[in-house]
Design a protein around this motif. Structure first.
Motif, PDB file in Angstrom:
ATOM      1  N   ALA A 106      -5.985  18.022  45.205  1.00 22.52           N
ATOM      2  CA  ALA A 106      -5.599  18.329  43.821  1.00 22.52           C
ATOM      3  C   ALA A 106      -5.694  19.834  43.593  1.00 22.52           C
ATOM      4  O   ALA A 106      -4.762  20.467  43.090  1.00 22.52           O
ATOM      5  N   PHE A 195      -4.826   7.718  39.656  1.00 26.79           N
ATOM      6  CA  PHE A 195      -4.378   8.766  40.583  1.00 26.79           C
ATOM      7  C   PHE A 195      -3.701   8.185  41.818  1.00 26.79           C
ATOM      8  O   PHE A 195      -2.743   8.749  42.328  1.00 26.79           O
ATOM      9  N   GLU A 198      -0.442   5.473  40.637  1.00 22.37           N
ATOM     10  CA  GLU A 198       0.681   6.146  39.979  1.00 22.37           C
ATOM     11  C   GLU A 198       1.313   7.217  40.865  1.00 22.37           C
ATOM     12  O   GLU A 198       2.205   7.948  40.444  1.00 22.37           O
ATOM     13  N   ILE A 200       0.069  10.014  42.079  1.00 21.97           N
ATOM     14  CA  ILE A 200      -0.316  11.422  41.863  1.00 21.97           C
ATOM     15  C   ILE A 200      -1.009  11.998  43.103  1.00 21.97           C
ATOM     16  O   ILE A 200      -0.714  13.105  43.548  1.00 21.97           O
ATOM     17  N   ASP A 201      -1.925  11.202  43.671  1.00 27.00           N
ATOM     18  CA  ASP A 201      -2.613  11.641  44.889  1.00 27.00           C
ATOM     19  C   ASP A 201      -1.599  11.904  46.014  1.00 27.00           C
ATOM     20  O   ASP A 201      -1.674  12.910  46.723  1.00 27.00           O
ATOM     21  N   HIS A 204       0.196  15.176  45.348  1.00 27.56           N
ATOM     22  CA  HIS A 204      -0.624  16.339  45.718  1.00 27.56           C
ATOM     23  C   HIS A 204      -0.469  16.645  47.209  1.00 27.56           C
ATOM     24  O   HIS A 204      -0.293  17.788  47.617  1.00 27.56           O
ATOM     25  N   ASP A 221       4.610  20.157  39.026  1.00 35.14           N
ATOM     26  CA  ASP A 221       5.235  19.354  37.969  1.00 35.14           C
ATOM     27  C   ASP A 221       6.674  18.969  38.301  1.00 35.14           C
ATOM     28  O   ASP A 221       7.238  18.080  37.672  1.00 35.14           O
ATOM     29  N   THR A 225       7.413  11.800  40.578  1.00 41.94           N
ATOM     30  CA  THR A 225       6.284  10.955  40.969  1.00 41.94           C
ATOM     31  C   THR A 225       6.336   9.618  40.241  1.00 41.94           C
ATOM     32  O   THR A 225       6.261   9.561  39.017  1.00 41.94           O
TER      33      THR A 225
END
Lengths: 436, 436
Positions: A106, A195, A198, A200-201, A204, A221, A225
């Motif tokens: 992150a 995380f 969804e 997000i991990d 990253h 951004d 995702t």
């Protein structure tokens, strides 16, 4: 024998793995390195919990600053996670002339450019193998032995939680929520799994891979995702019928100087090596202009595998120190001043093949209505499954398209979803047909 | 920008790939390296054949010695192959203070200890990624990011020719000789395929992997090496029935300080990742004490993939040179003086599970005779297939054993083969059940 002194920030699960590996393999590592690694100082707010490892008196302290300013320490390992105070600590370590090893995806995905430029200015290095793919030596491979290649594609299964859930749904036909709850009980998913599920991990990690493969800074951004929460066992069932698996893929491509950077559930053919990556395993597939496709897979998480990646980076930095290097190999494999910012394609501008599931009222003429809208939107259908009719009920119609533009798909589905005969929001899943 | 000057010995297929990669990716490599790679001189006896690449006047010469003694050249790439004059040239390069990059597995498997000691004495390095697994970055991974691990196992599919033949036999039920002849037509097998199909090429690569994983010199003659020529489509058929594939595996293990080093056709369960490695692809599976199992796969041969590995090594050495390193990372990942010579287990001393095929006269009582001998030899049977009887004919009896000692198997089969009812030499194939 020369000693390299290492400081550790964060004595949680991964930190404990790192300490165990340091202790267990000290002698072996010194045979490889020609120097002795010494874990000189460990900082954590909690200095009382028994982690099952024995430390010398005074090694564990509750003050990160005394690690960061300790002039004896050559390398700081950051395993705190999250943005702050990790970012502040890393900057302080760099400014005190210490190399940094981190597992913090992150932090590096969001603040990587800032941190790498500070490292450069201070003549030190940040290594981050543990941030992507756990123990799999993928970042080192991109930076080192594959470094002669121009990469066109990097893709991967980078989140063990999602892959575990999708594997169980595939193999046992279970529903998302049931498997998620099981995964939480087994420790494969966090109490708040956002995380992971969804995407997000995964995003990253993709951000870091894209920077390394294509020599570009990534505005996080702009990575599209999408997680796995909308995938049903019904979709997996149809995917299997068509000879496909559904995986949460991280996809990075460079086409004509533009980057595709997207994380979403993806249908890939059974015959692709990524299809065979099951459970909590991770895998990364790279496509270089000379090496062709290369795939690396292994444990993507866990204290031991992550410790392996951390120690690998510590060894690499220690070698540079003992070799008397005046400068270090740059983190991303590119000289920092050569890294540019390539544009990232909007998700609506991509083209691929699509799986679409409509939930329709079971009455004559619906298929004709759908087909008409698709045809008008330049979307052609490759194959279609319409299960046996249950008069009066709600049934799925499932289609695979030929290559189509995402904007056309989105526009067509909006129009179709407005039809009276459509009973719930239609779902589409992007397909990948060029990752063999 | 600093220039690193490279000399190339051997301008055949791989050499041509290396030159193409140098030319095509020069700009990219300098962005990564912060230095310019210059292919200063190429030596080959044939200076007239058109290889489809354009060289500056005077770059291609027919005199290796003027490359080896050219004081401007930092790195020599050896792509001549074979033992001599490659060995003499490599020694001369090292003694002239040049780093060496080689794709020569035969040379390094047989003369590695001698050459690495000469390199050490001269403060230069030999890198050899291209010698094992083509473009797959496996040696760099063992040396670098996985270097904190104690390895217990290294195994792999390291010969594309054999894997191509076995894959075709498996998927199409064809016979060995028919597929070999096809492979020769397609350029996947040499006119004299001995080195490949007898497992010698695989054993050369295994020797290098074992040295790197376990920090030991390997006496090449002690590697048990058995090729694929005795495998019939009948055996593959039975293997499939039991849920197994037959692969030519290189297997290296370290158990209680003793090395197992063997190359032979091996039955592995369908569910193992190595089972999915098809055609001319290569794969290496490593088992480290912290990282767990890691698998890397990709193109194991071909001019482009091999060039990628060669260039990767050149980049790695160039980084050390531009970083101002006083010493280099040791070739095998261990400090040379720490490399010992561990004993290698005799093949008769190993234990594993076995597939055995007997060709018997189809009459009552044969199975009882066989079972009696096996029982007396401490070999217990896990499952057995005896196809329908064809009275008077010769039929196979196929068995899978539980764990057994190889010496017991060999002894029992000698005894069984002496029975009147046994019509041809019995065949056994070793199984691996711990490479998931």
């Amino acid at each position: 024998m020369k000693e390299i002194k290492v400081g550790l920030l964060g004595f949680g699960t991964i930190g404990t793995g790192v300490v165990r590996m340091f202790q267990q393999n000290t002698e072996l590592i010194s045979q490889r390195l020609g120097a002795k690694l010494v874990l000189a100082s460990i900082a954590d707010l909690d200095v009382t919990t028994d982690r099952g490892v024995v430390l010398d008196e005074g090694v564990l302290i509750n003050d990160a600053n005394s690690v960061l300013t300790n002039p004896d320490i050559d390398i700081v390992i950051e395993l705190i996670g999250g943005y702050e105070p990790a970012r502040t600590f890393v900057i302080k370590a760099l400014e005190h002339g210490k190399h940094v090893v981190t597992a913090n995806k992150a932090l590096m995905a969001i603040h990587g450019e800032e941190l790498l430029k500070i490292a450069d200015k201070n003549g030190v290095s940040i290594l981050l193998e543990a941030a992507v793919g756990g123990g799999i030596p993928v970042l080192a491979s991109i930076r080192e032995n594959l470094g002669g290649n121009e990469f066109s594609d990097v893709s991967g299964i980078l989140n063990g939680t999602c892959n575990y859930i999708l594997t169980r749904m595939t193999e046992e036909g279970e529903d998302f929520n049931a498997v998620l709850s099981d995964a939480q009980k087994l420790g494969y998913a966090e109490a708040d799994p956002t995380f992971d599920i969804e995407g997000i991990d995964t995003a990253h990690k993709l951000s870091i891979l894209i920077s390394m493969c294509f020599g570009t800074w990534v505005d996080f951004d702009k990575i599209y995702t999408e997680g796995i929460t909308r995938i049903t066992s019904l979709d997996i069932h149809y995917a299997r019928q068509f000879g496909y698996q559904i995986k949460l893929l991280a996809i990075g491509k460079k086409v004509d100087g533009v980057i595709e950077a997207r994380v979403h559930p993806t249908m890939i053919p059974d015959s692709y090596p990524l299809s065979d990556v099951k459970g909590v395993l991770n895998a990364v597939r790279l496509q270089g202009d000379f090496v062709g496709p290369v795939m690396l897979n292994g444990s993507g998480a866990g204290m031991d595998a992550t410790a392996s990646a951390v120690l690998g980076d510590v060894i690499s930095l220690s070698r540079s120190i003992t070799n008397g290097s005046q400068t270090m190999t740059p983190t991303l494999g590119y000289q920092t001043e050569k890294i540019i910012t390539l544009p990232i394609r909007e998700i609506t501008d991509i083209s691929c093949h699509y799986y679409i599931r409509f939930m329709v009222e079971d009455c004559p003429g619906v298929l004709a209505q759908i087909s008409t809208v698709l045809g008008e939107s330049n979307i052609s259908i490759r194959s279609m499954v319409q299960p046996e009719q249950q008069l009066g009920g709600c049934v799925p119609i499932v289609m695979l398209t030929h290559g189509a533009k995402e904007c056309d798909i989105q526009h067509a589905l909006d129009e179709i979803d407005a039809l009276d005969s459509i009973k719930e929001q239609s779902l589409f899943i992007r397909m990948e047909n060029d990752l063999a």
